[in-house]
Each structure stands twice: as structure tokens, then as C-alpha cells.
Motif scaffolding. Structure first.
Motif, PDB file in Angstrom:
ATOM      1  N   ARG A   1      -4.877   6.013 -14.402  1.00 14.96           N
ATOM      2  CA  ARG A   1      -5.432   6.266 -15.734  1.00 14.96           C
ATOM      3  C   ARG A   1      -6.891   6.713 -15.620  1.00 14.96           C
ATOM      4  O   ARG A   1      -7.754   6.344 -16.415  1.00 14.96           O
ATOM      5  N   LYS A   2      -7.129   7.534 -14.587  1.00 12.09           N
ATOM      6  CA  LYS A   2      -8.438   8.127 -14.304  1.00 12.09           C
ATOM      7  C   LYS A   2      -8.190   9.503 -13.698  1.00 12.09           C
ATOM      8  O   LYS A   2      -7.076   9.796 -13.249  1.00 12.09           O
TER       9      LYS A   2
ATOM     10  N   MET B   1      -7.977  -6.218 -12.138  1.00 13.37           N
ATOM     11  CA  MET B   1      -7.167  -5.083 -12.534  1.00 13.37           C
ATOM     12  C   MET B   1      -5.687  -5.463 -12.405  1.00 13.37           C
ATOM     13  O   MET B   1      -5.281  -6.011 -11.392  1.00 13.37           O
ATOM     14  N   GLU B   2      -4.933  -5.168 -13.429  1.00 12.68           N
ATOM     15  CA  GLU B   2      -3.516  -5.537 -13.448  1.00 12.68           C
ATOM     16  C   GLU B   2      -2.689  -4.673 -12.493  1.00 12.68           C
ATOM     17  O   GLU B   2      -2.894  -3.469 -12.385  1.00 12.68           O
TER      18      GLU B   2
ATOM     19  N   HIS C   1      -4.585   1.535  -2.064  1.00 15.37           N
ATOM     20  CA  HIS C   1      -5.604   0.866  -1.252  1.00 15.37           C
ATOM     21  C   HIS C   1      -6.960   1.171  -1.868  1.00 15.37           C
ATOM     22  O   HIS C   1      -7.427   2.305  -1.790  1.00 15.37           O
ATOM     23  N   ASN C   2      -7.558   0.207  -2.494  1.00 10.67           N
ATOM     24  CA  ASN C   2      -8.871   0.345  -3.133  1.00 10.67           C
ATOM     25  C   ASN C   2      -8.913   1.519  -4.117  1.00 10.67           C
ATOM     26  O   ASN C   2      -8.608   1.349  -5.276  1.00 10.67           O
ATOM     27  N   THR C   3      -9.276   2.714  -3.643  1.00  6.50           N
ATOM     28  CA  THR C   3      -9.432   3.873  -4.518  1.00  6.50           C
ATOM     29  C   THR C   3      -8.353   4.931  -4.307  1.00  6.50           C
ATOM     30  O   THR C   3      -8.316   5.921  -5.029  1.00  6.50           O
ATOM     31  N   SER C   4      -7.494   4.730  -3.307  1.00  2.00           N
ATOM     32  CA  SER C   4      -6.507   5.760  -2.970  1.00  2.00           C
ATOM     33  C   SER C   4      -5.088   5.319  -3.307  1.00  2.00           C
ATOM     34  O   SER C   4      -4.789   4.129  -3.393  1.00  2.00           O
ATOM     35  N   MET C   5      -4.239   6.346  -3.476  1.00  2.00           N
ATOM     36  CA  MET C   5      -2.837   6.119  -3.809  1.00  2.00           C
ATOM     37  C   MET C   5      -1.969   7.047  -2.968  1.00  2.00           C
ATOM     38  O   MET C   5      -2.234   8.243  -2.910  1.00  2.00           O
TER      39      MET C   5
ATOM     40  N   VAL D   1      -8.454   1.533  -8.110  1.00  2.00           N
ATOM     41  CA  VAL D   1      -7.177   1.722  -8.802  1.00  2.00           C
ATOM     42  C   VAL D   1      -6.407   0.406  -8.799  1.00  2.00           C
ATOM     43  O   VAL D   1      -6.619  -0.443  -7.930  1.00  2.00           O
ATOM     44  N   PRO D   2      -5.494   0.233  -9.752  1.00  2.00           N
ATOM     45  CA  PRO D   2      -4.663  -0.970  -9.753  1.00  2.00           C
ATOM     46  C   PRO D   2      -3.731  -0.980  -8.535  1.00  2.00           C
ATOM     47  O   PRO D   2      -3.329   0.078  -8.045  1.00  2.00           O
TER      48      PRO D   2
END
Length: 173
Positions: free
Chosen positions: A50-51, A1-2, A83-87, A125-126
Motif C-alpha cells: 500500500r505504498k 504493522m499487521e 523482508h523489511n522493505t522488500s517483497m 512493508v507488512p
């Protein structure tokens, strides 16, 4: 993932403070401002991921100055850390007296969002990277805030288990 820069997630919303949005003191309800914060932060997080995203935490909401009826309030948010799935999203609100043009930071906050897939499960997430000195400062201190959030969440879960769903008079208090 960019990887993506913090600036790519920037979201901004300006609202006019009208009488139904204010309390008996003629200032914006704190809850109304918190709704603006959650809305703009969700846009920033969604823009980064973007999700679809869900609010996981709102912390450090500091009301620094009142927002008066007739003022404008501008809420700005951007992703500071991932961090992985969190922002983590930093949010700043600025009140502006429309007549004089005087502006003042009225609130700052940190929120955390989790990206989810179509089934509602956490989704990767990126990574985000800072570019400016201010973004670098926020990014560098984010892991400590994440640790504090985890500690607070653990305490919240303990409180939820202790107090449960019953009202005090149903527990023999």
C-alpha cells in the motif's frame, strides 16, 4: 504493522496477443511478456505494501512454451515473502488458445520489489504469510532465493565496476 496473507496481493491481467506484439515466428516477444510480468508484479507488490514500489530484481524468468498471435496470455502474481522493505513476487503466465480453450503455463518468474516513501527511500512493508500448501512451499524456499539474489547482485556490481560506462574501444580493447 499487521501481517497479510499472500492471497491479498493477488493481481491478474489478461491480454490478447496481437500482431504488433509478435516476432517473425508469430510468437509474443519475450520482452513484451516481461513487461506484462513487471506490470502485474508491481501491482501485487503495491497492493501488499500500500505504498509506491520499485523493481529491484527480476530473476528466474523461464519461458516454457510459446505464446502465439491470437492467443490470450494471463499473468498472475502474488507476494510470497517479505523482508523489511522488500517483497518477493511469484509470477505465472498462462497462454490460452481462444478457439480451442487449451491452456498452458508459458512462463514463471520471481521478481523483487522495494517499497519507497514519498522521498524515494526504502520503506517498511507488512510481513506476508502463506495459507495454501503451494504458498507455503514458495514461502519456505524464498530465503534461499534471496541469498542467491544477493550473491548475483554483488557479482553485478563487480561487473559494473570492471566494465564501467565506456565502450570497449574507449578502454583500449
Amino acid at each position: 504493522m499487521e501481517r497479510k496473507p499472500c492471497s491479498q496481493s493477488l493481481a491478474v491481467k489478461t491480454s490478447h496477443v496481437l500482431p504488433p506484439d509478435t516476432n517473425a515466428h508469430g510468437t509474443l516477444f519475450g520482452g513484451k511478456l516481461m513487461a506484462h510480468i513487471d506490470d502485474v508484479a508491481a501491482i501485487a507488490a503495491g497492493r501488499h505494501a500500500r505504498k509506491p514500489v520499485v523493481t529491484a530484481s527480476t530473476d528466474s524468468v523461464d519461458f516454457l512454451a510459446p505464446v502465439k498471435e491470437g492467443d490470450a496470455v494471463c499473468v498472475e502474481a502474488f507476494v510470497t515473502w517479505t523482508h523489511n522493505t522488500s517483497m518477493e513476487v511469484f509470477v505465472k503466465a498462462v497462454t490460452e488458445n481462444i478457439r480451442s480453450g487449451k491452456r498452458k503455463v508459458c512462463t514463471t518468474a520471481f521478481t523483487t520489489f522495494v517499497a519507497v516513501d514519498d522521498d524515494g527511500r526504502p520503506s517498511d512493508v507488512p510481513m506476508v504469510y502463506p495459507e495454501t500448501d503451494d504458498e507455503k512451499k514458495l514461502h519456505a524456499s524464498a530465503s534461499r532465493r534471496a541469498e542467491l539474489r544477493q550473491e548475483r547482485r554483488k557479482e553485478s556490481k563487480e561487473l559494473a565496476a570492471t566494465f564501467g560506462t565506456d565502450f570497449p574501444w574507449n578502454r583500449g580493447v
